[in-house]
Design a protein around this motif. Structure first.
Motif: not given
Length: 98
Positions: A7-10, A14-15, A18-20
């Motif tokens: 879940e942390i990897d997921r 996602a982050l 969003l950063l891209a």
């Protein structure tokens, strides 16, 4: 523990997405701005940090964690925007100049 790490990897993926996306707007700004002196905008930096602080309060996330992350993010994005600005505003190279 494996489920938690997955879940942390997921969330990390996602982050990054969003950063891209955020970076595409930084690049657009680098193309739009007419003056290199406007690339680093201290008032905008303060504004972003205030908005991050408010979002942290709403979401229950410690601003003490978010602030250094956002400062580093903004510094990196500003450096990238300077590169984009300089490339966009550089005189076109002639075909003979190499």
């Amino acid at each position: 523990m494996a489920d938690i790490r997955r879940e942390i990897d997921r969330v990390d993926r996602a982050l990054i997405r969003l950063l891209a996306e955020r970076l595409t707007y930084i690049e657009r700004a680098g193309h739009i701005k007419a003056d290199r002196d406007t690339v680093r905008d201290e008032a905008r930096i303060a504004d972003v940090l205030e908005k991050v602080k408010a979002a942290c309060a709403r979401e229950g996330f410690p601003f003490t964690i978010a602030e250094p992350v956002w400062r580093e993010l903004m510094d990196g994005c500003i450096a990238h925007e300077f590169d984009v600005f300089d490339e966009a505003k550089a005189p076109a190279r002639s075909a003979t100049a190499r």
